[in-house]
Design a protein around this motif. Sequence first.
Motif, PDB file in Angstrom:
ATOM      1  N   GLN A 193       8.122   1.870  -7.161  1.00 20.30           N
ATOM      2  CA  GLN A 193       8.467   1.014  -6.034  1.00 20.30           C
ATOM      3  C   GLN A 193       8.228  -0.462  -6.356  1.00 20.30           C
ATOM      4  OE1 GLN A 193       9.981   1.837  -3.122  1.00 20.30           O
ATOM      5  NE2 GLN A 193      10.206   3.864  -4.074  1.00 20.30           N
ATOM      6  N   VAL A 194       7.155  -0.775  -7.064  1.00 23.57           N
ATOM      7  CA  VAL A 194       6.891  -2.167  -7.437  1.00 23.57           C
ATOM      8  C   VAL A 194       8.022  -2.705  -8.300  1.00 23.57           C
ATOM      9  CG1 VAL A 194       5.405  -3.662  -8.811  1.00 23.57           C
ATOM     10  CG2 VAL A 194       4.397  -2.053  -7.190  1.00 23.57           C
ATOM     11  N   THR A 244       0.996  11.579  -8.745  1.00 22.83           N
ATOM     12  CA  THR A 244       2.236  11.357  -7.987  1.00 22.83           C
ATOM     13  C   THR A 244       2.205  10.028  -7.254  1.00 22.83           C
ATOM     14  OG1 THR A 244       2.559  13.740  -7.705  1.00 22.83           O
ATOM     15  CG2 THR A 244       3.739  12.285  -6.193  1.00 22.83           C
ATOM     16  N   VAL A 245       1.085   9.718  -6.583  1.00 17.84           N
ATOM     17  CA  VAL A 245       1.022   8.460  -5.841  1.00 17.84           C
ATOM     18  C   VAL A 245       1.019   7.260  -6.786  1.00 17.84           C
ATOM     19  CG1 VAL A 245      -1.514   8.357  -5.681  1.00 17.84           C
ATOM     20  CG2 VAL A 245      -0.107   7.312  -3.893  1.00 17.84           C
ATOM     21  N   LEU A 246       0.420   7.390  -7.963  1.00 18.47           N
ATOM     22  CA  LEU A 246       0.476   6.310  -8.953  1.00 18.47           C
ATOM     23  C   LEU A 246       1.905   6.091  -9.450  1.00 18.47           C
ATOM     24  CD1 LEU A 246      -2.738   6.952 -11.110  1.00 18.47           C
ATOM     25  CD2 LEU A 246      -2.294   4.965  -9.658  1.00 18.47           C
ATOM     26  N   GLU A 294       0.847  -1.200   0.000  1.00 21.21           N
ATOM     27  CA  GLU A 294       0.000   0.000   0.000  1.00 21.21           C
ATOM     28  C   GLU A 294       0.879   1.245   0.000  1.00 21.21           C
ATOM     29  OE1 GLU A 294      -3.006   2.171   3.085  1.00 21.21           O
ATOM     30  OE2 GLU A 294      -3.423   0.042   2.646  1.00 21.21           O
ATOM     31  N   TYR A 295       0.498   2.213  -0.845  1.00 20.77           N
ATOM     32  CA  TYR A 295       1.242   3.468  -0.958  1.00 20.77           C
ATOM     33  C   TYR A 295       0.248   4.620  -0.775  1.00 20.77           C
ATOM     34  CZ  TYR A 295       4.543   0.260  -3.102  1.00 20.77           C
ATOM     35  OH  TYR A 295       5.387  -0.808  -3.336  1.00 20.77           O
ATOM     36  N   THR A 296       0.597   5.551   0.111  1.00 17.06           N
ATOM     37  CA  THR A 296      -0.287   6.677   0.428  1.00 17.06           C
ATOM     38  C   THR A 296       0.357   7.978  -0.021  1.00 17.06           C
ATOM     39  OG1 THR A 296      -1.145   5.489   2.347  1.00 17.06           O
ATOM     40  CG2 THR A 296      -1.552   7.864   2.261  1.00 17.06           C
ATOM     41  N   GLY A 297      -0.448   8.813  -0.632  1.00 13.56           N
ATOM     42  CA  GLY A 297       0.057  10.100  -1.091  1.00 13.56           C
ATOM     43  C   GLY A 297       0.339  11.044   0.059  1.00 13.56           C
ATOM     44  N   ARG A 298       1.273  11.940  -0.158  1.00 17.09           N
ATOM     45  CA  ARG A 298       1.622  12.908   0.875  1.00 17.09           C
ATOM     46  C   ARG A 298       0.539  13.980   0.998  1.00 17.09           C
ATOM     47  NH1 ARG A 298       7.329  15.048  -0.889  1.00 17.09           N
ATOM     48  NH2 ARG A 298       6.146  15.178  -2.846  1.00 17.09           N
ATOM     49  N   TRP A 314       3.584   9.349 -16.998  1.00 13.43           N
ATOM     50  CA  TRP A 314       3.624   8.768 -18.347  1.00 13.43           C
ATOM     51  C   TRP A 314       5.012   8.216 -18.663  1.00 13.43           C
ATOM     52  CZ3 TRP A 314      -0.376   7.631 -21.300  1.00 13.43           C
ATOM     53  CH2 TRP A 314      -0.150   7.292 -22.629  1.00 13.43           C
ATOM     54  N   LEU A 315       6.043   8.922 -18.275  1.00 12.99           N
ATOM     55  CA  LEU A 315       7.411   8.437 -18.499  1.00 12.99           C
ATOM     56  C   LEU A 315       7.670   7.150 -17.717  1.00 12.99           C
ATOM     57  CD1 LEU A 315       9.366  11.828 -18.377  1.00 12.99           C
ATOM     58  CD2 LEU A 315       8.813  10.467 -20.396  1.00 12.99           C
ATOM     59  N   THR A 316       7.086   7.039 -16.548  1.00 14.17           N
ATOM     60  CA  THR A 316       7.223   5.809 -15.757  1.00 14.17           C
ATOM     61  C   THR A 316       6.471   4.653 -16.407  1.00 14.17           C
ATOM     62  OG1 THR A 316       7.397   7.132 -13.737  1.00 14.17           O
ATOM     63  CG2 THR A 316       6.900   4.796 -13.466  1.00 14.17           C
TER      64      THR A 316
END
Length: 678
Positions: free
Chosen positions: A620-621, A612-614, A596-600, A664-666
């Motif tokens: 990280q994955v 940003t959170v996406l 789980e990842y939570t946005g700031r 998009w670059l990611t």
Amino acid sequence: MHVTESCDEDGPHLVTDVQTTPAPVSDFDMIPTIQAALGQQDLLPNEQLLDAGYMTAAHMISSQTDYDIDLVGPIAADNSWQAQAAQGFGTADFTIDWQAHTAHCPQGHQSCLWMPRQDRNDHEVIPIKFAAKDCLACPVRSQCTHAVKEPRSIMIRAEPTYDVLQHARQRQQTPAFKELSAKRAGIEGTLSEARAGVWTPTISLCGRSENTLTNVHDGSRHQCRSHWGLDRGTTTRANSSLSFCCPGTNWVMDVARIRQQNLVKGGSILDGKEDEEDFLTSREPEQAARKLVPGRIVFCGGIAVKVNENQPQETYEIQNDPTEREFRHYKYVVADERKDVQIERKRDPDTLYRLSRFLDFKKPLEELEMQGPAYCRVYFVRQGTLFFINEGEVRQNGLQSLKDFEGDYRFGTSIERDGLLVCFADHILPPDLKTNFLAVLLRSIPDNSGLDDSELRVVQNLSLYPQSEHEPGKRVSFFIYGHDESGLVQFEKIFKNLEKMINSALHTLKTCSCRGEGCYLCLFSLNSRALTGRISHPGAVDCLSVYLRLPGSLLKPHFAPAKDVITQVDVELTLSRSGDHYRVVAENTLTGQREEYTGRDTEEDQNTRIYTVLRVALEQVMLKQEWESGNHTVKICCRENYICEQLRGENDVKNGREAFLNLWLTLLKWQNWVIEKV
């Protein structure tokens, strides 16, 4: 009623003519009738003093040439801000050279455009425009125009109307004119008698024919009383022949108009007035089919107005589109009778309309003048008819037709324009090539015509009629035309010099001071926003080089890649919201492992926090799994529909563009991805 009365200083004031008309007949339409009636009785004057409603330049010319009468009355003044302020350069300050078809401004610069035409009232007019290079550097520009970038332009009437107007405007400023016009004050006594009923009996009749009969009765009664010296209560007026006033001066003024006291409109009675605010029209005819749809709420003069859902039959006529289907062609629409319209936040519901756009050029496409290669052909269309037709509302359960008490209908408008039809081969050209070629045309046409780029319009997704059987392959068409129906943009001349104009545009692109960045001097225009695709300076240079077949320039065929079908998703990301926080749950579908990842918690906009959170989750994955770029697939699940559309490329990104680009670059590091709404 129109009364003509003599006003010689050394003779009696006698009524020489009375004309009656229905109320809709304008005053200036009556001058030829009045003069013809006076001529038949040999009562033509040397001078005729008129109210402003009768004065036109055309009547001044015809009166002088046909009857040798000098019309005296106030003519419409120059209504430009320069003339009104009396401190700028109005039209009268420009020198007109009729022989050379040019004009010179007060600073001595010569015009670059002289284009005679007819306006909507069939008057011969001449739009004149000056070069931007002369106007932009002029030291007295502030006294000439308020435009920021555009040069000065004027519009004058054709010769000799222009000269007559200028002479009349100069004459009405002189003391002699004011002294002569003062004689017209005598007609006010006659008018007072008419209004007070001294010579007008009271007759109560209804309808146009009965009102005309009343006017004829009143006019005859007044004419008899004047002839026998009985008007104004005078019993000693000389009973002289009416020919006595022939050499003198006559005045004319509208005595009275029979007005309907009760005007029925929309089922209600508006006492004694026509409520013209109930009539709605669109300044942009092509926008009317979308903006003035019955039932919509629009703003008119800053007031929220609802378009009546049931339009009267007199507001439209039934026409056929090129497919022979009927639609309602509205001349205007009527507002709802209820004056108070309550709106909250939005003035119109979130309604989408399906618009059909047709271009009928009245003869086969292959018979039109054409330039360019087969994959990018440019045609000149003379007086093509554009149809903009509203097919109905787009709803979740399908298309909902427009309805009223008469049943289903289609609502549309049509306009006739000259223009350039640009047809691209759809499958073999990259989308950006089409976009850049159109962007260059929309920038170059105004520059080469000395016009503002707002004079142009472009429409796409066109259905062409008559349909051609000799054009192989699928094509996409665009039509570039002028905003004004007057023909200010000379498309025939532009078409004949198209290759020269494109060469000039290519030179401008290569030598522009923006140094390859692209700017509003070489590439962009106000119409660029109507184009879909990426506009770029290198792309524009490449497409023009290919179009002109320059050495070394080759067309690069484009084939839309087929989308890969994802048979196995390696990672599934689910975006959710908790209060003001966004979180992403990443699940490895092979191992079942979840993270789980939570946005700031930041003050950034919502889109920036989502993207940003996406991005963080994707990075990280890949980092934790030690995966290499381009070898795995991911599915992103999201409840926000607009986020799904933006990630699929179906909608523009307005907020959070930088975060979207980084996301998009990611995504490009993954072999493939799919977006799913949950």
